[in-house]
Enzyme design. Structure first.
Site, PDB file in Angstrom:
ATOM      1  CE  LYS A  22       0.073  -4.100  -6.160  1.00  0.00           C
ATOM      2  NZ  LYS A  22       0.078  -4.314  -4.716  1.00  0.00           N
ATOM      3  CG  ASN A  23      -3.428  -2.238  -4.252  1.00  0.00           C
ATOM      4  OD1 ASN A  23      -2.530  -3.084  -4.328  1.00  0.00           O
ATOM      5  ND2 ASN A  23      -3.173  -0.945  -4.179  1.00  0.00           N
ATOM      6  CB  CYS A 117       6.698  -1.544  -1.899  1.00  0.00           C
ATOM      7  SG  CYS A 117       6.275  -2.044  -3.565  1.00  0.00           S
ATOM      8  NE  ARG A 122       3.787  -0.776   3.264  1.00  0.00           N
ATOM      9  CZ  ARG A 122       3.499  -1.058   1.998  1.00  0.00           C
ATOM     10  NH1 ARG A 122       4.451  -1.401   1.172  1.00  0.00           N
ATOM     11  NH2 ARG A 122       2.262  -1.002   1.564  1.00  0.00           N
ATOM     12  CG  ASP A 305       0.268   3.001  -4.687  1.00  0.00           C
ATOM     13  OD1 ASP A 305       1.001   3.331  -3.731  1.00  0.00           O
ATOM     14  OD2 ASP A 305      -0.482   2.002  -4.653  1.00  0.00           O
ATOM     15  NE  ARG A 397       5.084  -7.126  -4.914  1.00  0.00           N
ATOM     16  CZ  ARG A 397       4.952  -5.940  -4.326  1.00  0.00           C
ATOM     17  NH1 ARG A 397       5.944  -5.093  -4.280  1.00  0.00           N
ATOM     18  NH2 ARG A 397       3.819  -5.594  -3.764  1.00  0.00           N
TER      19      ARG A 397
HETATM   20  C1  UD1 Z   1      -2.263   0.204   0.459  1.00  0.00           C
HETATM   21  C2  UD1 Z   1      -1.805  -0.149  -0.934  1.00  0.00           C
HETATM   22  C3  UD1 Z   1      -0.562   0.651  -1.306  1.00  0.00           C
HETATM   23  C4  UD1 Z   1      -0.824   2.142  -1.125  1.00  0.00           C
HETATM   24  C5  UD1 Z   1      -1.387   2.438   0.244  1.00  0.00           C
HETATM   25  C6  UD1 Z   1      -1.832   3.882   0.417  1.00  0.00           C
HETATM   26  C7  UD1 Z   1      -2.546  -2.435  -1.047  1.00  0.00           C
HETATM   27  C8  UD1 Z   1      -2.165  -3.885  -1.112  1.00  0.00           C
HETATM   28  N1  UD1 Z   1      -1.540  -1.576  -0.957  1.00  0.00           N
HETATM   29  O1  UD1 Z   1      -1.193  -0.138   1.350  1.00  0.00           O
HETATM   30  O2  UD1 Z   1      -0.248   0.371  -2.655  1.00  0.00           O
HETATM   31  O3  UD1 Z   1       0.390   2.862  -1.276  1.00  0.00           O
HETATM   32  O4  UD1 Z   1      -2.539   1.601   0.510  1.00  0.00           O
HETATM   33  O5  UD1 Z   1      -2.792   4.206  -0.540  1.00  0.00           O
HETATM   34  O6  UD1 Z   1      -3.701  -2.095  -1.138  1.00  0.00           O
HETATM   35  N2  UD1 Z   1      -0.530   2.906   9.001  1.00  0.00           N
HETATM   36  C9  UD1 Z   1      -0.375   2.911  10.373  1.00  0.00           C
HETATM   37  N3  UD1 Z   1      -0.882   1.826  11.073  1.00  0.00           N
HETATM   38  C10 UD1 Z   1      -1.508   0.798  10.460  1.00  0.00           C
HETATM   39  C11 UD1 Z   1      -1.662   0.812   9.073  1.00  0.00           C
HETATM   40  C12 UD1 Z   1      -1.159   1.892   8.360  1.00  0.00           C
HETATM   41  O7  UD1 Z   1       0.182   3.824  10.951  1.00  0.00           O
HETATM   42  O8  UD1 Z   1      -1.945  -0.131  11.153  1.00  0.00           O
HETATM   43  C13 UD1 Z   1      -0.011   4.055   8.220  1.00  0.00           C
HETATM   44  C14 UD1 Z   1       1.065   3.660   7.219  1.00  0.00           C
HETATM   45  O9  UD1 Z   1       2.350   3.637   7.815  1.00  0.00           O
HETATM   46  C15 UD1 Z   1       0.915   4.741   6.158  1.00  0.00           C
HETATM   47  C16 UD1 Z   1      -0.589   5.055   6.173  1.00  0.00           C
HETATM   48  O10 UD1 Z   1      -1.077   4.554   7.413  1.00  0.00           O
HETATM   49  O11 UD1 Z   1       1.613   5.898   6.555  1.00  0.00           O
HETATM   50  C17 UD1 Z   1      -1.397   4.447   5.053  1.00  0.00           C
HETATM   51  O12 UD1 Z   1      -1.154   3.053   5.010  1.00  0.00           O
HETATM   52  P1  UD1 Z   1      -2.230   2.015   4.455  1.00  0.00           P
HETATM   53  O13 UD1 Z   1      -3.366   2.769   3.822  1.00  0.00           O
HETATM   54  O14 UD1 Z   1      -2.534   1.047   5.517  1.00  0.00           O
HETATM   55  O15 UD1 Z   1      -1.406   1.287   3.319  1.00  0.00           O
HETATM   56  P2  UD1 Z   1      -1.475  -0.248   2.916  1.00  0.00           P
HETATM   57  O16 UD1 Z   1      -2.842  -0.772   3.137  1.00  0.00           O
HETATM   58  O17 UD1 Z   1      -0.312  -0.979   3.488  1.00  0.00           O
END
Ligand code: UD1
Length: 427
Positions: A22-23, A117, A122, A305, A397
């Site tokens: 999915k990701n 989610c 986020r 996850d 999803r």
């Molecule tokens: C992706 C995955 C999700 C998984 C997560 C962590 C997808 C579609 N989703 O989510 O299933 O749980 O990686 O492995 O691939 N953060 C910031 N600023 C930012 C971006 C992130 O502070 O601009 C923080 C977030 O709040 C969180 C951490 O960084 O604490 C990791 O987030 P991130 O790796 O970005 O997760 P996603 O890409 O949203």
């Protein structure tokens, strides 16, 4: 209004085929915009997040043809749209990848603040940091994020936080920028590497994905390609846990065992047997579940996850386990549901202390997000008797044909449509 009805207590046995990731899919589909040509994307999981991504592409003007259930031809040659429809982008967290892809090709993009989610705040500040370093301006107005930048120029970006999404948006926005971009402190997840491989197949020059420094040399144009998405690490891990938690014996096929190593290591510590084959793993358990400690971390650490799924299994371990969530602020929301089943879990901030109980009892349950929902499915499979799980759209999803796959492993699971007439009479 649909729910799962699960009659648990049956060890899962047999074989299951894992779908595409999915990701990776939700990053590669927006990336087809950069090709400005025809891409054939194979091994796409048939899940609602993929449907939403395809609908967004279509709304932006891409031509989409279904070749078979898991293969689509996507022609982005004549697309012109740069504004993702709100109702679609709010259905899926990863709609923010359209920002990077549209910015890169058209110099502008607009996306509503993404849904997905609810795992706590986020933020997307690190995504915007990458866009701004390349010369784009951003604004957030009434829940809409807009980015603009006609002439993107390669830059050095140091991410303050390891973020999958920011790493992917960094790559998407840099592939056609002028000159070289160096992204540092990158996420190393398998889907980051899969996106880089896809971009390179389309003519990009991306090196180092899978390490914490990614170098992108901008190219003038890209082209279409045929690409097959990697197997889903988390779907595979979910079936691994389901096999171990129910005391079953399952051959999990079409996986990359290397991607599963952090999960395998913890399952073995907890008393499961895991046999690695070329493109499959076999998971079984005959003895007690042993208590363990888990800390979730960016790849190659233990994936966040998988945290709810492992906690469910540890709720019947022979002793006390601790699970520390290192990525998200709000990832223990499923614990209230497990408590209804008799689990003994105390959450203090980011740490859950799990006192193993002899067994879980069936209960009416509600899925609060995708992986929490999957964890409740496993809990219901473990409990002797009938459990019902509501709000299964979260689960659908991310899990292709979950009912059929579990039934093939001997599970007693049904997807029940609520009868609207009966519902209105009850109101
Ligand atoms: C992706 C995955 C999700 C998984 C997560 C962590 C997808 C579609 N989703 O989510 O299933 O749980 O990686 O492995 O691939 N953060 C910031 N600023 C930012 C971006 C992130 O502070 O601009 C923080 C977030 O709040 C969180 C951490 O960084 O604490 C990791 O987030 P991130 O790796 O970005 O997760 P996603 O890409 O949203």
């Amino acid at each position: 209004m649909e729910k799962f009805v699960i009659n648990g207590g049956v060890p899962l046995k047999g074989e299951v085929e894992i779908s595409g990731a999915k990701n990776a899919a939700v990053a590669i589909l927006p990336a087809t915009i950069l090709a400005a040509g025809k891409c054939v994307v194979e091994n796409l999981p048939a899940i609602s997040d993929v449907d939403v991504s395809l609908h967004i592409l279509q709304a932006l003007g891409a031509q989409i043809r279904l070749l078979n259930r898991n293969t689509y031809e996507i022609d982005t040659t004549f697309m012109t749209g740069t504004e993702v429809p709100d109702d679609l982008s709010r259905q899926m967290r990863a709609s923010y990848y359209f920002l990077g892809a549209l910015l890169s090709r058209f110099g502008r993009a607009q996306v509503a603040m993404p849904g997905g989610c609810n795992l706590g705040p986020r933020p997307i500040d690190q995504h915007l940091k990458a866009f701004s370093a390349l010369g784009a301006a951003d604004s957030v107005d009434y829940g809409m994020i807009s980015v603009r930048g006609k002439e993107l120029t390669g830059a050095h970006v140091f991410f303050d936080k390891v973020s999958v999404g920011a790493t992917i948006n960094g790559m998407l926005s840099a592939v056609m920028a002028q000159g070289q971009t160096v992204l540092e402190n990158c996420a190393k997840e398998p889907h980051v590497v899969d996106l880089a491989n896809f971009l390179n197949m389309c003519g990009a020059d991306v090196r180092g994905a899978g390490t914490d420094v990614i170098k992108v040399r901008g190219v003038q144009r890209m082209h279409g390609c045929t690409y097959s998405i990697i197997p889903d690490q988390i779907e595979a891990g979910s079936y691994m846990v389901a096999a171990a938690a129910t005391g079953g014996d399952v051959l999990i096929k079409n996986v990359i065992p290397k991607h599963l190593e952090p999960i395998t290591a913890k399952l073995v510590m907890a008393g499961a047997e895991v046999q690695e084959l070329d493109d499959a793993v076999r998971v079984s358990r005959t003895g007690e579940i042993r208590p363990i400690k888990i800390n979730t971390m960016p790849h190659p650490g233990f994936p966040t996850d998988m945290q709810p799924l492992m906690s469910v299994m540890l709720s019947v371990a022979d002793g006390t386990s601790t699970v520390t969530e290192g990525i998200w602020d709000n990832r223990f929301r499923y614990v209230d549901e497990l408590t209804k089943m008799g689990a003994n879990i105390q959450v203090d901030g980011q740490v859950a202390v799990i006192e193993g109980v002899p067994e879980l009892m069936p209960a009416p349950l509600r899925a609060s997000d995708l992986r929490a929902g999957a964890a409740l499915v496993v809990a219901a499979l473990m409990a002797n008797g009938t459990s019902e799980i509501d709000e299964i759209s979260h689960i659908e999803r991310g899990y292709e044909r979950i009912v059929e796959k579990l039934e093939a492993l001997g599970a007693d699971i049904r997807r029940v449509e609520r009868n609207p007439a009966a519902l209105s009479q009850a109101l």
